[in-house]
Write an enzyme that holds these catalytic residues in place. Sequence first.
Site, PDB file in Angstrom:
ATOM      1  N   CYS A  67       0.979  -0.944  -0.026  1.00 40.88           N
ATOM      2  CA  CYS A  67       0.243  -0.236  -0.068  1.00 40.88           C
ATOM      3  C   CYS A  67       0.946   1.550   0.076  1.00 40.88           C
ATOM      4  CB  CYS A  67      -1.278  -0.054   1.384  1.00 40.88           C
ATOM      5  SG  CYS A  67      -2.238   1.481   1.426  1.00 40.88           S
ATOM      6  N   CYS A 103      -6.528   1.124  -0.414  1.00 42.39           N
ATOM      7  CA  CYS A 103      -5.816   0.088  -0.954  1.00 42.39           C
ATOM      8  C   CYS A 103      -6.349  -1.652  -0.286  1.00 42.39           C
ATOM      9  CB  CYS A 103      -4.727   0.230   0.900  1.00 42.39           C
ATOM     10  SG  CYS A 103      -3.452   1.499   0.066  1.00 42.39           S
ATOM     11  N   CYS A 177     -18.669  24.425  13.234  1.00 45.18           N
ATOM     12  CA  CYS A 177     -17.420  24.471  13.820  1.00 45.18           C
ATOM     13  C   CYS A 177     -17.278  25.380  14.393  1.00 45.18           C
ATOM     14  CB  CYS A 177     -16.088  23.266  12.928  1.00 45.18           C
ATOM     15  SG  CYS A 177     -17.440  22.221  11.726  1.00 45.18           S
ATOM     16  N   HIS A 181     -14.793  26.238  18.127  1.00 47.90           N
ATOM     17  CA  HIS A 181     -13.470  25.919  17.401  1.00 47.90           C
ATOM     18  C   HIS A 181     -12.503  27.407  17.258  1.00 47.90           C
ATOM     19  CE1 HIS A 181     -13.457  22.102  19.522  1.00 47.90           C
ATOM     20  NE2 HIS A 181     -14.165  21.889  18.424  1.00 47.90           N
ATOM     21  N   ARG A 225     -14.091  11.264  15.351  1.00 50.36           N
ATOM     22  CA  ARG A 225     -14.435  12.263  15.895  1.00 50.36           C
ATOM     23  C   ARG A 225     -14.539  13.722  14.704  1.00 50.36           C
ATOM     24  NH1 ARG A 225     -15.137  14.236  20.473  1.00 50.36           N
ATOM     25  NH2 ARG A 225     -16.289  15.385  18.727  1.00 50.36           N
ATOM     26  N   CYS A 229     -18.576  15.283  15.969  1.00 49.58           N
ATOM     27  CA  CYS A 229     -18.941  16.514  16.364  1.00 49.58           C
ATOM     28  C   CYS A 229     -19.887  17.293  15.406  1.00 49.58           C
ATOM     29  CB  CYS A 229     -17.026  17.820  15.673  1.00 49.58           C
ATOM     30  SG  CYS A 229     -16.070  17.528  16.493  1.00 49.58           S
TER      31      CYS A 229
END
Lengths: 268, 103
Positions: A67, A103, A177, A181, A225, A229
């Site tokens: 790969c 892959c 977001c 953040h 993650r 969110c």
Amino acid sequence: MKWLAYGAACAVSLAGASALAQKSAADAIADYRASLQDGNPADLNAARGAALWNKARGPKNASLQGCDLGKGPGVVAGAAASLPRYFADADAVMDVESRLVHCMVTLQGFKREELTAKPYSSDGQKATEIEDLVAFLYDESRGMPIAVPTGHPKEQQAYQRGKQIFFFRAGPYDFSCASCHSADGQRIRLQDLPNLTKTAPAQAAFAAWPAYRVSQGAVRTMQWRLYDCFRQQRMPELKYLSPASVDLIAFLGVNANGGKMAAPSIKR
Amino acid sequence: MADPMRIRAQAQGDKTTVRVLMAHEMESGQRKDSAGKVIPGWYITEVTAQHNGKTVLSAQWGGAVSKNPYLQFSFKGGKAGDKITVTWVDNRGESRSDEAVIA
């Protein structure tokens, strides 16, 4: 020597016990993570992932050793620190997880739909193969500098789109977001939220994913993650490996360039 | 077949510190599933550590130990290159033994 440094950190935290009353919640969480980092169960996932990587599997009975993660076929060390990037063979910008699935499809002959049907393990379940493999790939980049490239036009486009998504307000809460953040000192309950538009917090955040979530007893990947969110913002579901997810990871990665990878880490 | 343990051992002076991370579900036997049925206990009952074939630690465990247990202990003696063997047996009779060399 690593555990010696850890022992010293313990001694310091004991000496500071009298000052416990002044300690902030963030310090307490940092202490908690430090005390668990040494026995991080994600190490077990990485070991399982390494075995999966080297084993001949799938309809084509091939291993993933050929790969190409951007550093040439078979080169794993440091690859996760410089993804997402543009891949000419797929004519697309890919992050670690989309390249891994690519892959597994092209080399091993797995069906893409089957691989992406359930990429995350449920509570209390064994980690999925993808989670184990991703833990392995990031473990091989531990300590390497984050170097997400922007040289190719498609990489720049991904970054720009990621930036747009980051600041795009939508959903029933009118969130983006950036609502959480893009300012200093924000938090959800006790959890400090990094200002991902600044270099240092972006580096710390990007370097620490994937991570072992103690509360869920599972390794959670970067794709998870972002998915979570989006869920917390009550946005439409962020699809696994979707261009939007890769664009966002590219945006975060470029902001974090120069930092040092420390994943898989441990989180509450 | 259970997954391998991760064992790291380090000698300093006449003291050797061993850190072991074991892969095990450690189901306590106290929990119930969504149907209200008790989930059968499945946990490590015995842990043994040997230094060059001599037992330096022997422990009896129960369902109160966490999933993927982390064990750290130290013993006197041991030098770089010596062999450490850690073995566990669980309540189903399955066992796993792994080796490491002291650094």
